[in-house]
Design a protein around this motif. Structure first.
Motif, PDB file in Angstrom:
ATOM      1  N   THR A   1       0.815  -1.247   0.124  1.00 32.04           N
ATOM      2  CA  THR A   1       0.128   0.120  -0.037  1.00 32.04           C
ATOM      3  C   THR A   1       0.791   1.220   0.153  1.00 32.04           C
ATOM      4  OG1 THR A   1      -0.115  -0.145   2.337  1.00 32.04           O
ATOM      5  CG2 THR A   1      -2.117  -1.168   1.105  1.00 32.04           C
ATOM      6  N   GLY A   2       2.196   1.083   0.107  1.00 26.24           N
ATOM      7  CA  GLY A   2       3.089   2.232   0.276  1.00 26.24           C
ATOM      8  C   GLY A   2       3.598   2.755   1.504  1.00 26.24           C
ATOM      9  N   LYS A   3       3.750   1.769   2.385  1.00 27.83           N
ATOM     10  CA  LYS A   3       4.051   2.127   3.805  1.00 27.83           C
ATOM     11  C   LYS A   3       5.446   3.014   4.005  1.00 27.83           C
ATOM     12  CE  LYS A   3       3.389  -1.711   5.633  1.00 27.83           C
ATOM     13  NZ  LYS A   3       2.834  -2.696   4.383  1.00 27.83           N
ATOM     14  N   SER A   4       6.287   1.980   3.141  1.00 28.34           N
ATOM     15  CA  SER A   4       7.810   2.462   3.134  1.00 28.34           C
ATOM     16  C   SER A   4       8.059   4.035   2.488  1.00 28.34           C
ATOM     17  CB  SER A   4       8.626   1.431   2.173  1.00 28.34           C
ATOM     18  OG  SER A   4       8.632   0.444   2.907  1.00 28.34           O
ATOM     19  N   THR A   5       7.138   4.151   1.697  1.00 30.63           N
ATOM     20  CA  THR A   5       7.271   5.524   0.712  1.00 30.63           C
ATOM     21  C   THR A   5       6.550   6.703   2.019  1.00 30.63           C
ATOM     22  OG1 THR A   5       6.753   4.332  -1.121  1.00 30.63           O
ATOM     23  CG2 THR A   5       6.418   6.972  -1.168  1.00 30.63           C
ATOM     24  N   VAL A   6       5.922   6.446   2.664  1.00 30.58           N
ATOM     25  CA  VAL A   6       5.239   7.366   3.947  1.00 30.58           C
ATOM     26  C   VAL A   6       6.295   7.618   4.866  1.00 30.58           C
ATOM     27  CG1 VAL A   6       3.747   7.642   5.253  1.00 30.58           C
ATOM     28  CG2 VAL A   6       2.919   6.597   3.164  1.00 30.58           C
ATOM     29  N   CYS A   7       6.913   6.363   5.177  1.00 27.04           N
ATOM     30  CA  CYS A   7       8.008   6.562   6.281  1.00 27.04           C
ATOM     31  C   CYS A   7       9.278   7.282   5.631  1.00 27.04           C
ATOM     32  CB  CYS A   7       8.504   4.961   6.579  1.00 27.04           C
ATOM     33  SG  CYS A   7       7.286   4.187   7.505  1.00 27.04           S
ATOM     34  N   GLU A   8       9.500   7.444   4.587  1.00 30.58           N
ATOM     35  CA  GLU A   8      10.702   8.215   3.873  1.00 30.58           C
ATOM     36  C   GLU A   8      10.269   9.752   4.210  1.00 30.58           C
ATOM     37  OE1 GLU A   8      13.722   7.623   2.729  1.00 30.58           O
ATOM     38  OE2 GLU A   8      13.112   5.717   3.691  1.00 30.58           O
ATOM     39  N   VAL A   9       9.054  10.034   4.077  1.00 33.86           N
ATOM     40  CA  VAL A   9       8.463  11.300   4.327  1.00 33.86           C
ATOM     41  C   VAL A   9       8.813  11.868   5.771  1.00 33.86           C
ATOM     42  CG1 VAL A   9       6.497  12.848   4.230  1.00 33.86           C
ATOM     43  CG2 VAL A   9       6.788  11.335   2.336  1.00 33.86           C
ATOM     44  N   PHE A  10       8.483  10.837   6.617  1.00 34.00           N
ATOM     45  CA  PHE A  10       8.628  11.093   7.922  1.00 34.00           C
ATOM     46  C   PHE A  10      10.166  11.324   8.368  1.00 34.00           C
ATOM     47  CE2 PHE A  10       4.463   9.354   8.753  1.00 34.00           C
ATOM     48  CZ  PHE A  10       3.973  10.291   9.755  1.00 34.00           C
ATOM     49  N   ARG A  11      10.947  10.496   7.812  1.00 28.24           N
ATOM     50  CA  ARG A  11      12.497  10.528   7.769  1.00 28.24           C
ATOM     51  C   ARG A  11      13.032  12.005   7.266  1.00 28.24           C
ATOM     52  NH1 ARG A  11      12.326   4.868   6.200  1.00 28.24           N
ATOM     53  NH2 ARG A  11      12.934   3.643   8.063  1.00 28.24           N
ATOM     54  N   GLU A  12      12.414  12.283   6.190  1.00 28.98           N
ATOM     55  CA  GLU A  12      13.092  13.800   5.614  1.00 28.98           C
ATOM     56  C   GLU A  12      12.752  14.763   6.495  1.00 28.98           C
ATOM     57  OE1 GLU A  12      10.765  14.055   1.673  1.00 28.98           O
ATOM     58  OE2 GLU A  12      11.915  12.265   0.970  1.00 28.98           O
ATOM     59  N   HIS A  13      11.605  14.839   7.345  1.00 29.37           N
ATOM     60  CA  HIS A  13      11.382  15.674   8.383  1.00 29.37           C
ATOM     61  C   HIS A  13      11.882  15.395   9.461  1.00 29.37           C
ATOM     62  CE1 HIS A  13       8.214  16.581   5.353  1.00 29.37           C
ATOM     63  NE2 HIS A  13       8.007  17.847   5.832  1.00 29.37           N
ATOM     64  N   GLY A  14      12.775  14.615   9.606  1.00 32.54           N
ATOM     65  CA  GLY A  14      13.925  14.482  10.980  1.00 32.54           C
ATOM     66  C   GLY A  14      13.237  13.597  11.957  1.00 32.54           C
ATOM     67  N   ILE A  15      12.185  12.711  11.671  1.00 35.55           N
ATOM     68  CA  ILE A  15      11.475  11.822  12.628  1.00 35.55           C
ATOM     69  C   ILE A  15      11.935  10.613  12.703  1.00 35.55           C
ATOM     70  CG2 ILE A  15       9.286  11.068  13.313  1.00 35.55           C
ATOM     71  CD1 ILE A  15       8.031  13.602  11.821  1.00 35.55           C
ATOM     72  N   PRO A  16      12.575   9.705  13.511  1.00 36.68           N
ATOM     73  CA  PRO A  16      13.069   8.715  13.443  1.00 36.68           C
ATOM     74  C   PRO A  16      11.755   7.644  13.119  1.00 36.68           C
ATOM     75  CG  PRO A  16      13.732   9.573  15.498  1.00 36.68           C
ATOM     76  CD  PRO A  16      12.858  10.529  14.728  1.00 36.68           C
ATOM     77  N   VAL A  17      12.369   6.515  12.269  1.00 35.43           N
ATOM     78  CA  VAL A  17      11.409   5.564  11.966  1.00 35.43           C
ATOM     79  C   VAL A  17      11.917   4.231  12.340  1.00 35.43           C
ATOM     80  CG1 VAL A  17      10.271   4.354  10.089  1.00 35.43           C
ATOM     81  CG2 VAL A  17      10.119   6.952  10.079  1.00 35.43           C
TER      82      VAL A  17
END
Length: 234
Positions: A12-28
């Protein structure tokens, strides 16, 4: 620090969404990465899998063949339960250890990518909010077939092994609909990030933890002095 759980269906695209979080400095913390780590050659779970499933599910270099193992377990619910019993304890130890490291680094919140969040239920009590990434069923099937090279029958089997997306959505605090463009997905994700960043929940958690530590230290100090006083009097 509070924990946000991110889940959804396969492809469904979870990994792509996680990359957006990482780009904003949020650990995943990625449960799939932890799963790969705990089954590396020589690890306890690796030995248990070898004993339970035999050499057929391993590559010639000793590494686990996840595709072959997947073929075994997705056709047999009992084997899937056995594999989960072997790997899940070590996976959860790994992701909790990573969470502690991020806590001591001072992050206000982190994201845990947990594909089987609702299926296992083990982490639900630790999460402040839950995000579900979803997409249209036909698109999910197409993405999985293109990504993995599965036949339609095998892809449908993998999808059906997970909880239906509509059931996951019912238990979500936020839903990211990932059937449209990358830009649309990013905009939805950024809105959620901004809401989470505005939360003061992490300060309440730090206050409670600080209070507990203070009580513990005060109790230790009191017991130490009481013991010292008893020795002096005697």
């Amino acid at each position: 620090m509070f924990i946000v759980g991110l889940t959804g269906g396969i492809a469904t695209g979870k990994s792509t969404v996680c990359e957006v979080f990482r780009e904003h400095g949020i650990p995943v913390i990625d449960a799939d990465d932890a799963a790969r780590k705990v089954v590396e050659p020589g690890k306890p779970a690796w030995h248990k899998i070898k004993k339970e499933f035999g050499d057929d599910v391993f590559q010639s270099d000793g590494h686990l063949d996840r595709v072959k193992l997947g073929d075994h377990i997705f056709n047999d619910i009992e084997k899937r339960k056995k594999l989960n019993a072997i790997t899940h304890p070590d996976i959860y130890k790994e992701i909790i250890w990573q969470a502690f490291k991020y806590f001591f680094q001072g992050h206000s919140f982190i994201v845990m990518d947990l594909p089987l969040l609702f299926e296992t239920g083990k982490m639900l009590g630790y999460l402040y909010k839950i995000i579900v990434v979803t997409c249209e069923e036909d698109l999910q099937l197409q993405r999985l077939m293109e990504r993995s090279g599965f036949t339609e029958a095998k892809a449908k089997l993998r999808i059906s092994a997970q909880m239906p997306l509509d059931k996951k959505i019912e238990n979500a605090n936020f839903v990211i609909e990932n059937s449209s463009s990358q830009q649309d997905m990013r905009e939805q994700t950024v809105r959620i990030i901004n809401l989470l960043k505005s939360s003061k929940h992490h300060w309440r958690l730090r206050f409670i933890l600080g209070l507990c530590c203070t009580v513990l230290l005060a109790s230790t100090y009191w017991l130490k002095n009481k013991t010292k006083g008893s020795i002096t009097m005697s």
